[in-house]
Design a protein around this motif. Structure first.
Motif, PDB file in Angstrom:
ATOM      1  N   LEU A   1      40.062 -19.634  -1.122  1.00  0.00           N
ATOM      2  CA  LEU A   1      39.680 -20.834  -1.874  1.00  0.00           C
ATOM      3  C   LEU A   1      38.324 -21.359  -1.409  1.00  0.00           C
ATOM      4  O   LEU A   1      37.528 -21.860  -2.221  1.00  0.00           O
ATOM      5  CB  LEU A   1      40.744 -21.915  -1.714  1.00  0.00           C
ATOM      6  CG  LEU A   1      42.088 -21.644  -2.397  1.00  0.00           C
ATOM      7  CD1 LEU A   1      43.098 -22.723  -2.049  1.00  0.00           C
ATOM      8  CD2 LEU A   1      41.932 -21.530  -3.905  1.00  0.00           C
ATOM      9  N   LEU A   2      38.061 -21.259  -0.116  1.00  0.00           N
ATOM     10  CA  LEU A   2      36.774 -21.690   0.412  1.00  0.00           C
ATOM     11  C   LEU A   2      35.641 -20.844  -0.157  1.00  0.00           C
ATOM     12  O   LEU A   2      34.605 -21.372  -0.585  1.00  0.00           O
ATOM     13  CB  LEU A   2      36.772 -21.608   1.943  1.00  0.00           C
ATOM     14  CG  LEU A   2      35.458 -21.983   2.641  1.00  0.00           C
ATOM     15  CD1 LEU A   2      35.088 -23.437   2.346  1.00  0.00           C
ATOM     16  CD2 LEU A   2      35.577 -21.759   4.154  1.00  0.00           C
ATOM     17  N   ILE A   3      35.846 -19.534  -0.201  1.00  0.00           N
ATOM     18  CA  ILE A   3      34.826 -18.621  -0.735  1.00  0.00           C
ATOM     19  C   ILE A   3      34.592 -18.892  -2.217  1.00  0.00           C
ATOM     20  O   ILE A   3      33.445 -18.950  -2.684  1.00  0.00           O
ATOM     21  CB  ILE A   3      35.245 -17.151  -0.511  1.00  0.00           C
ATOM     22  CG1 ILE A   3      35.245 -16.839   0.986  1.00  0.00           C
ATOM     23  CG2 ILE A   3      34.305 -16.207  -1.250  1.00  0.00           C
ATOM     24  CD1 ILE A   3      35.833 -15.481   1.315  1.00  0.00           C
TER      25      ILE A   3
ATOM     26  N   ALA B   1      35.123 -21.688  -3.818  1.00  0.00           N
ATOM     27  CA  ALA B   1      34.463 -22.987  -3.939  1.00  0.00           C
ATOM     28  C   ALA B   1      32.969 -22.880  -3.658  1.00  0.00           C
ATOM     29  O   ALA B   1      32.142 -23.468  -4.377  1.00  0.00           O
ATOM     30  CB  ALA B   1      35.107 -23.993  -2.987  1.00  0.00           C
ATOM     31  N   VAL B   2      32.604 -22.114  -2.625  1.00  0.00           N
ATOM     32  CA  VAL B   2      31.186 -21.936  -2.283  1.00  0.00           C
ATOM     33  C   VAL B   2      30.448 -21.208  -3.395  1.00  0.00           C
ATOM     34  O   VAL B   2      29.350 -21.607  -3.804  1.00  0.00           O
ATOM     35  CB  VAL B   2      31.046 -21.166  -0.950  1.00  0.00           C
ATOM     36  CG1 VAL B   2      29.588 -20.778  -0.711  1.00  0.00           C
ATOM     37  CG2 VAL B   2      31.560 -22.003   0.207  1.00  0.00           C
TER      38      VAL B   2
ATOM     39  N   TRP C   1      43.539 -20.059   2.123  1.00  0.00           N
ATOM     40  CA  TRP C   1      42.514 -21.046   2.482  1.00  0.00           C
ATOM     41  C   TRP C   1      41.129 -20.410   2.497  1.00  0.00           C
ATOM     42  O   TRP C   1      40.167 -20.978   1.972  1.00  0.00           O
ATOM     43  CB  TRP C   1      42.837 -21.638   3.856  1.00  0.00           C
ATOM     44  CG  TRP C   1      43.940 -22.645   3.831  1.00  0.00           C
ATOM     45  CD1 TRP C   1      44.509 -23.224   2.728  1.00  0.00           C
ATOM     46  CD2 TRP C   1      44.628 -23.185   4.961  1.00  0.00           C
ATOM     47  NE1 TRP C   1      45.502 -24.088   3.099  1.00  0.00           N
ATOM     48  CE2 TRP C   1      45.601 -24.104   4.457  1.00  0.00           C
ATOM     49  CE3 TRP C   1      44.531 -23.003   6.337  1.00  0.00           C
ATOM     50  CZ2 TRP C   1      46.456 -24.811   5.299  1.00  0.00           C
ATOM     51  CZ3 TRP C   1      45.380 -23.718   7.177  1.00  0.00           C
ATOM     52  CH2 TRP C   1      46.323 -24.607   6.662  1.00  0.00           C
ATOM     53  N   ALA C   2      41.037 -19.229   3.130  1.00  0.00           N
ATOM     54  CA  ALA C   2      39.745 -18.536   3.198  1.00  0.00           C
ATOM     55  C   ALA C   2      39.251 -18.173   1.800  1.00  0.00           C
ATOM     56  O   ALA C   2      38.068 -18.331   1.476  1.00  0.00           O
ATOM     57  CB  ALA C   2      39.874 -17.279   4.056  1.00  0.00           C
TER      58      ALA C   2
END
Length: 224
Positions: free
Chosen positions: A30-32, A34-35, A27-28
């Motif tokens: 994928l978030l990075i 995406a950003v 999750w962490a």
């Protein structure tokens, strides 16, 4: 409580989804990604800065890599899936180098979990199936009786073996590397684990290259 190959369930989300250390890191990660993707796409310039240069160089490398395997037309058509697959795998592999990841049940490299690599295998299988059927239903199923109908059972079995072998190869290599590094750290906390981690830098990149290269080869087979 543990699941599958020994991943410890940390908590259950909505009473249904088991959240493990691999899931938290994923999750962490994928978030990075995406950003970074959002920022890179939002600030494109004709005269790129250092950040845009790095992104464009990476995209160009991937484009050339897939073009060598598939040709320009197929590579561009399937670049989104193949590029995303490569980025996910290599970032997942390298997440094991973050201090504490792999040494605690609260944070583990996603690709060290058989559940994650099996999901990648299933996604790849569906992608290849859809790509083959888009080429033509008759063309797709004709592959299984070429050059002779007697090959049908073996070729059908081969279609299911491909994603399984991809999942097991990636899981086995990353899980094994992470386990060996952890054991060496426990026995020789100074020196030896550092050497292993340096070798792993190349090893983790190689696994991402091999996985996506095999997928591109399989894709070429079903669409030729």
């Amino acid at each position: 409580m543990s699941v599958g190959e020994g991943s410890e369930v940390l908590f259950r989300l909505f009473g249904v989804l088991d959240v493990t250390g691999e899931v938290i890191v994923m999750w962490a990660m994928l978030l990075i990604i995406a950003v970074i993707s959002f920022v890179a796409g939002k600030k494109l310039k004709e005269r790129p800065g250092k950040f845009q240069n790095v992104i464009e160089t990476a995209v160009e490398y991937l484009d050339n890599f897939f073009t060598d395997s598939l040709g320009k037309e197929k590579a561009r058509k399937n670049f989104t899936f193949l590029g995303s697959l490569f980025i996910f795998i290599i970032v997942s592999n390298y997440s094991g180098f973050i201090p504490g990841v792999g040494l605690t049940p609260y944070a583990k490299a996603p690709t060290s979990s058989l559940s994650v690599t099996a999901a990648l295998g299933v996604i790849t299988f569906v992608f290849l199936l859809i790509s083959g059927l888009r080429r033509g239903v008759k063309h797709y199923f004709k592959r299984f009786i070429t050059p002779m109908a007697l090959m049908l059972p073996l070729l059908v079995l081969d279609e299911f073996i491909k994603p399984v072998s991809l999942a097991l190869r990636l899981y086995g290599n990353i899980f094994g590397e992470e386990t060996v590094t952890e054991e060496l750290y426990n026995i020789f906390p100074i020196g030896v684990p550092v050497i292993m981690m340096v070798l792993s830098l190349l090893f983790c990149a190689l696994q991402a290259v091999v996985f996506t290269m095999l997928v591109s080869i399989y894709l070429d087979e079903v669409t030729e």
